[in-house]
Design a protein around this motif. Structure first.
Motif, PDB file in Angstrom:
ATOM      1  N   GLN A 120      -3.928  19.857 -29.536  1.00  0.00           N
ATOM      2  CA  GLN A 120      -4.755  18.925 -28.777  1.00  0.00           C
ATOM      3  C   GLN A 120      -6.188  18.837 -29.299  1.00  0.00           C
ATOM      4  OE1 GLN A 120      -4.405  16.691 -25.780  1.00  0.00           O
ATOM      5  NE2 GLN A 120      -2.570  16.673 -27.054  1.00  0.00           N
ATOM      6  N   ARG A 121      -6.753  19.948 -29.710  1.00  0.00           N
ATOM      7  CA  ARG A 121      -8.139  19.936 -30.179  1.00  0.00           C
ATOM      8  C   ARG A 121      -8.296  19.266 -31.543  1.00  0.00           C
ATOM      9  NH1 ARG A 121     -11.460  23.238 -27.219  1.00  0.00           N
ATOM     10  NH2 ARG A 121     -10.430  24.666 -25.759  1.00  0.00           N
ATOM     11  N   ARG A 122      -7.188  19.184 -32.308  1.00  0.00           N
ATOM     12  CA  ARG A 122      -7.257  18.602 -33.647  1.00  0.00           C
ATOM     13  C   ARG A 122      -6.318  17.408 -33.776  1.00  0.00           C
ATOM     14  NH1 ARG A 122      -6.675  23.645 -37.689  1.00  0.00           N
ATOM     15  NH2 ARG A 122      -7.276  22.013 -39.186  1.00  0.00           N
ATOM     16  N   ILE A 123      -6.008  16.791 -32.643  1.00  0.00           N
ATOM     17  CA  ILE A 123      -5.022  15.711 -32.639  1.00  0.00           C
ATOM     18  C   ILE A 123      -5.536  14.466 -33.342  1.00  0.00           C
ATOM     19  CG2 ILE A 123      -5.640  14.500 -30.506  1.00  0.00           C
ATOM     20  CD1 ILE A 123      -2.112  15.570 -31.599  1.00  0.00           C
ATOM     21  N   ASP A 124      -6.863  14.345 -33.470  1.00  0.00           N
ATOM     22  CA  ASP A 124      -7.436  13.176 -34.143  1.00  0.00           C
ATOM     23  C   ASP A 124      -7.381  13.288 -35.668  1.00  0.00           C
ATOM     24  OD1 ASP A 124      -8.036  11.915 -31.749  1.00  0.00           O
ATOM     25  OD2 ASP A 124      -9.966  12.934 -31.573  1.00  0.00           O
ATOM     26  N   GLU A 125      -7.044  14.461 -36.165  1.00  0.00           N
ATOM     27  CA  GLU A 125      -6.924  14.614 -37.616  1.00  0.00           C
ATOM     28  C   GLU A 125      -5.661  13.905 -38.112  1.00  0.00           C
ATOM     29  OE1 GLU A 125      -6.965  18.699 -38.649  1.00  0.00           O
ATOM     30  OE2 GLU A 125      -8.880  19.122 -37.642  1.00  0.00           O
ATOM     31  N   LEU A 131       0.481  12.561 -39.851  1.00  0.00           N
ATOM     32  CA  LEU A 131       1.347  12.860 -40.992  1.00  0.00           C
ATOM     33  C   LEU A 131       2.496  13.801 -40.637  1.00  0.00           C
ATOM     34  CD1 LEU A 131       1.804  12.397 -43.985  1.00  0.00           C
ATOM     35  CD2 LEU A 131       0.325  14.365 -44.466  1.00  0.00           C
ATOM     36  N   ILE A 132       2.187  14.938 -40.050  1.00  0.00           N
ATOM     37  CA  ILE A 132       3.233  15.922 -39.745  1.00  0.00           C
ATOM     38  C   ILE A 132       4.210  15.409 -38.683  1.00  0.00           C
ATOM     39  CG2 ILE A 132       3.670  18.228 -38.805  1.00  0.00           C
ATOM     40  CD1 ILE A 132       1.194  19.202 -40.239  1.00  0.00           C
ATOM     41  N   PRO A 133       3.719  14.841 -37.565  1.00  0.00           N
ATOM     42  CA  PRO A 133       4.679  14.316 -36.579  1.00  0.00           C
ATOM     43  C   PRO A 133       5.595  13.228 -37.139  1.00  0.00           C
ATOM     44  CG  PRO A 133       2.524  14.562 -35.579  1.00  0.00           C
ATOM     45  CD  PRO A 133       2.338  14.797 -37.038  1.00  0.00           C
ATOM     46  N   PHE A 134       5.052  12.313 -37.943  1.00  0.00           N
ATOM     47  CA  PHE A 134       5.897  11.257 -38.501  1.00  0.00           C
ATOM     48  C   PHE A 134       6.855  11.807 -39.554  1.00  0.00           C
ATOM     49  CE2 PHE A 134       3.298   7.989 -36.510  1.00  0.00           C
ATOM     50  CZ  PHE A 134       4.237   6.989 -36.304  1.00  0.00           C
ATOM     51  N   ALA A 135       6.437  12.843 -40.275  1.00  0.00           N
ATOM     52  CA  ALA A 135       7.350  13.468 -41.233  1.00  0.00           C
ATOM     53  C   ALA A 135       8.525  14.122 -40.504  1.00  0.00           C
ATOM     54  CB  ALA A 135       6.600  14.504 -42.063  1.00  0.00           C
ATOM     55  N   ILE A 136       8.231  14.791 -39.386  1.00  0.00           N
ATOM     56  CA  ILE A 136       9.294  15.405 -38.581  1.00  0.00           C
ATOM     57  C   ILE A 136      10.229  14.331 -38.033  1.00  0.00           C
ATOM     58  CG2 ILE A 136       9.766  16.692 -36.473  1.00  0.00           C
ATOM     59  CD1 ILE A 136       7.075  18.126 -36.915  1.00  0.00           C
ATOM     60  N   LEU A 137       9.636  13.274 -37.470  1.00  0.00           N
ATOM     61  CA  LEU A 137      10.442  12.185 -36.926  1.00  0.00           C
ATOM     62  C   LEU A 137      11.278  11.536 -38.017  1.00  0.00           C
ATOM     63  CD1 LEU A 137      11.252  10.313 -34.632  1.00  0.00           C
ATOM     64  CD2 LEU A 137       9.183   8.961 -35.081  1.00  0.00           C
ATOM     65  N   GLY A 138      10.694  11.412 -39.216  1.00  0.00           N
ATOM     66  CA  GLY A 138      11.426  10.807 -40.333  1.00  0.00           C
ATOM     67  C   GLY A 138      12.663  11.590 -40.709  1.00  0.00           C
ATOM     68  N   GLY A 168      -2.519  11.576 -27.291  1.00  0.00           N
ATOM     69  CA  GLY A 168      -3.864  11.339 -27.790  1.00  0.00           C
ATOM     70  C   GLY A 168      -3.960  10.974 -29.251  1.00  0.00           C
ATOM     71  N   VAL A 169      -2.828  10.720 -29.918  1.00  0.00           N
ATOM     72  CA  VAL A 169      -2.851  10.347 -31.333  1.00  0.00           C
ATOM     73  C   VAL A 169      -3.489   8.974 -31.499  1.00  0.00           C
ATOM     74  CG1 VAL A 169      -1.431   9.893 -33.368  1.00  0.00           C
ATOM     75  CG2 VAL A 169      -0.820  11.752 -31.807  1.00  0.00           C
ATOM     76  N   SER A 170      -4.276   8.799 -32.549  1.00  0.00           N
ATOM     77  CA  SER A 170      -4.943   7.531 -32.809  1.00  0.00           C
ATOM     78  C   SER A 170      -3.922   6.402 -32.929  1.00  0.00           C
ATOM     79  CB  SER A 170      -5.775   7.615 -34.090  1.00  0.00           C
ATOM     80  OG  SER A 170      -6.753   8.629 -33.976  1.00  0.00           O
ATOM     81  N   MET A 174      -0.970   5.113 -36.245  1.00  0.00           N
ATOM     82  CA  MET A 174       0.367   5.309 -35.691  1.00  0.00           C
ATOM     83  C   MET A 174       1.157   4.005 -35.725  1.00  0.00           C
ATOM     84  SD  MET A 174       1.406   7.114 -32.093  1.00  0.00           S
ATOM     85  CE  MET A 174       0.530   5.896 -31.103  1.00  0.00           C
ATOM     86  N   LEU A 175       0.495   2.906 -35.406  1.00  0.00           N
ATOM     87  CA  LEU A 175       1.158   1.602 -35.454  1.00  0.00           C
ATOM     88  C   LEU A 175       1.540   1.223 -36.879  1.00  0.00           C
ATOM     89  CD1 LEU A 175      -0.845  -0.578 -32.895  1.00  0.00           C
ATOM     90  CD2 LEU A 175       1.497   0.258 -32.695  1.00  0.00           C
ATOM     91  N   ILE A 176       0.648   1.501 -37.820  1.00  0.00           N
ATOM     92  CA  ILE A 176       0.931   1.155 -39.227  1.00  0.00           C
ATOM     93  C   ILE A 176       2.167   1.900 -39.725  1.00  0.00           C
ATOM     94  CG2 ILE A 176       0.064   1.306 -41.584  1.00  0.00           C
ATOM     95  CD1 ILE A 176      -2.756   0.900 -40.448  1.00  0.00           C
ATOM     96  N   LEU A 177       2.204   3.214 -39.500  1.00  0.00           N
ATOM     97  CA  LEU A 177       3.354   3.992 -39.950  1.00  0.00           C
ATOM     98  C   LEU A 177       4.612   3.627 -39.160  1.00  0.00           C
ATOM     99  CD1 LEU A 177       1.869   7.561 -40.541  1.00  0.00           C
ATOM    100  CD2 LEU A 177       2.605   5.893 -42.234  1.00  0.00           C
ATOM    101  N   GLY A 178       4.431   3.355 -37.870  1.00  0.00           N
ATOM    102  CA  GLY A 178       5.569   2.972 -37.047  1.00  0.00           C
ATOM    103  C   GLY A 178       6.189   1.659 -37.498  1.00  0.00           C
ATOM    104  N   LEU A 179       5.341   0.681 -37.796  1.00  0.00           N
ATOM    105  CA  LEU A 179       5.838  -0.610 -38.264  1.00  0.00           C
ATOM    106  C   LEU A 179       6.478  -0.485 -39.646  1.00  0.00           C
ATOM    107  CD1 LEU A 179       2.944  -2.968 -37.092  1.00  0.00           C
ATOM    108  CD2 LEU A 179       5.247  -2.775 -36.128  1.00  0.00           C
ATOM    109  N   THR A 180       5.933   0.411 -40.473  1.00  0.00           N
ATOM    110  CA  THR A 180       6.532   0.649 -41.788  1.00  0.00           C
ATOM    111  C   THR A 180       7.943   1.209 -41.650  1.00  0.00           C
ATOM    112  OG1 THR A 180       4.346   1.086 -42.737  1.00  0.00           O
ATOM    113  CG2 THR A 180       6.263   1.838 -43.989  1.00  0.00           C
ATOM    114  N   GLY A 181       8.087   2.182 -40.753  1.00  0.00           N
ATOM    115  CA  GLY A 181       9.415   2.740 -40.505  1.00  0.00           C
ATOM    116  C   GLY A 181      10.369   1.713 -39.929  1.00  0.00           C
TER     117      GLY A 181
END
Length: 369
Positions: A120-125, A131-138, A168-170, A174-181
């Motif tokens: 939570q404290r570094r969620i804006d990074e 990167l890591i959440p989308f890699a896991i989801l991928g 709290g993810v930006s 998130m939309l850019i990577l989501g639309l790419t997927g």
């Protein structure tokens, strides 16, 4: 109230299954007996999960995800995974089968709730929040797609991205990577003749009535035949070889035909009530992990129900997603029961002690809105 609604849906599921599955085998009670057996296991899973402190799942986040990914890999290996209707979605042991994708649903929820709460404290990074959440989801999405199971892929992705948003993810990256997927999934669909034929059948069901639109057309006929009050319990005509999968993915049209529009709307209201009560549990949770865990489970169950409603009424192309608690399916029932137990524990824990005064994953989004 939450538990009562689940019990009503499960009871309705067993009753409708008794009618919808009666023409499937010589033994008219075959599927009902197996569903009741799995229901007993599901109740046991729910009771155990309800008594187990939900924070225990933090330690299981990585192990259960690793097991889930392993099962998704081996299910695609010919000779190990079972091929049904052109897809490798089942693993068999003895006389029983289960779908690894069901385990993947709860694994993704637990893993994302743990990761987002922990960071939570570094969620804006970009690395930790995107990167890591989308890699896991991928990883999960790719293994689900190659089964192929586009319906579960879209469901899991929708829930995961929604959890990221409320965590709290930006939004912009998130939309850019989501639309790419999403674009990648669209390309895969365009190259898949089976999926394209389903889309064409969805766009013009009358033209493909004798082929890919057979289920959709007969599903709509079931709703039309039931009218307001239904033709009566057990009197469905569509279940007699007109509507394939009437006891699994397309069980809701049987409810519409036999019990009518009023009963169908009551079922929709019950799922809507689950959604509202699930959100209330999430908002009252004592910590970030509990909030995200409860929110993910609530979305997983109710969004799957929403997709099923949309499919059987012709609002979206046909997908192989069952109606939670009502459709026939042991692995789905047991996993859903376990998730309900986790929600009950989150609610019970929040009643014993007030929420922790920490950064609320819903706070920033509420302020933005």
């Amino acid at each position: 109230m939450f538990i009562a609604i689940v019990l009503i849906l499960v009871t309705l599921g067993v009753l409708i299954l008794a009618s919808a599955s009666s023409p499937e085998r010589d033994d008219a009670t075959y599927f009902v007996k197996r569903q009741i057996m799995w229901l007993i296991v599901a109740i046991a899973a729910a009771v155990i999960a309800a008594r187990l402190d939900y924070r225990f799942y933090k330690r299981l986040a990585i192990p259960i995800s690793a097991v889930s990914l392993f099962l998704l890999v081996i299910v695609r290996i010919p000779g190990i995974g079972l091929l049904r209707n052109g897809s490798y979605r089942w693993l068999g042991f003895g006389g029983f089968t289960f779908q690894p994708s069901e385990i993947a649903k709860v694994a993704v929820i637990i893993l994302f709730a743990w990761w987002l709460a922990r960071n939570q404290r570094r969620i804006d990074e970009f690395k930790r929040g995107i990167l890591i959440p989308f890699a896991i989801l991928g990883c999960f999405a790719c293994l689900l797609v190659i089964e192929p199971d586009f319906g579960t892929t879209m469901l899991v992705s929708t829930v995961a991205v929604s959890m990221m948003f409320l965590g709290g993810v930006s939004l912009a990256p998130m939309l850019i990577l989501g639309l790419t997927g999403l674009l990648g999934v669209v390309v895969m669909i365009l190259q898949n003749k089976e999926r394209m034929s389903r889309i064409l059948a969805f766009l013009d069901p009358q033209k493909y009535e004798q082929d890919k639109a057979w289920q959709l057309v007969n599903s709509l006929r079931a709703f039309a035949g039931g009218e307001v009050s239904g033709v009566g319990f057990g009197n469905s005509m569509q279940k007699y070889s007109y509507l394939p999968e009437a006891h699994t993915d397309f069980i809701f049209p049987i409810i519409g035909e036999e019990l009518g529009l009023i009963a169908s709307l009551i079922v929709v209201v019950l799922y809507l009530s689950l959604f509202i009560l699930g959100l209330r549990i999430a908002l009252n949770a004592r910590d970030d992990f509990g909030r995200l865990l409860a929110f993910g489970i609530t979305l997983m169950i109710t969004v799957q129900a929403l997709i099923n409603f949309a499919v059987v009424t012709g609002c979206v192309p046909t997908k192989g997603l069952a109606l939670p608690f009502i459709s026939y399916g042991g692995s789905s029932l047991v996993i859903s029961g376990g998730m309900i137990g986790i929600l009950v524990n989150v609610a019970h824990t929040s009643m014993k002690s007030p929420p922790k005064a920490a950064r609320n994953p819903f706070k920033d989004r509420a302020r933005t809105v």
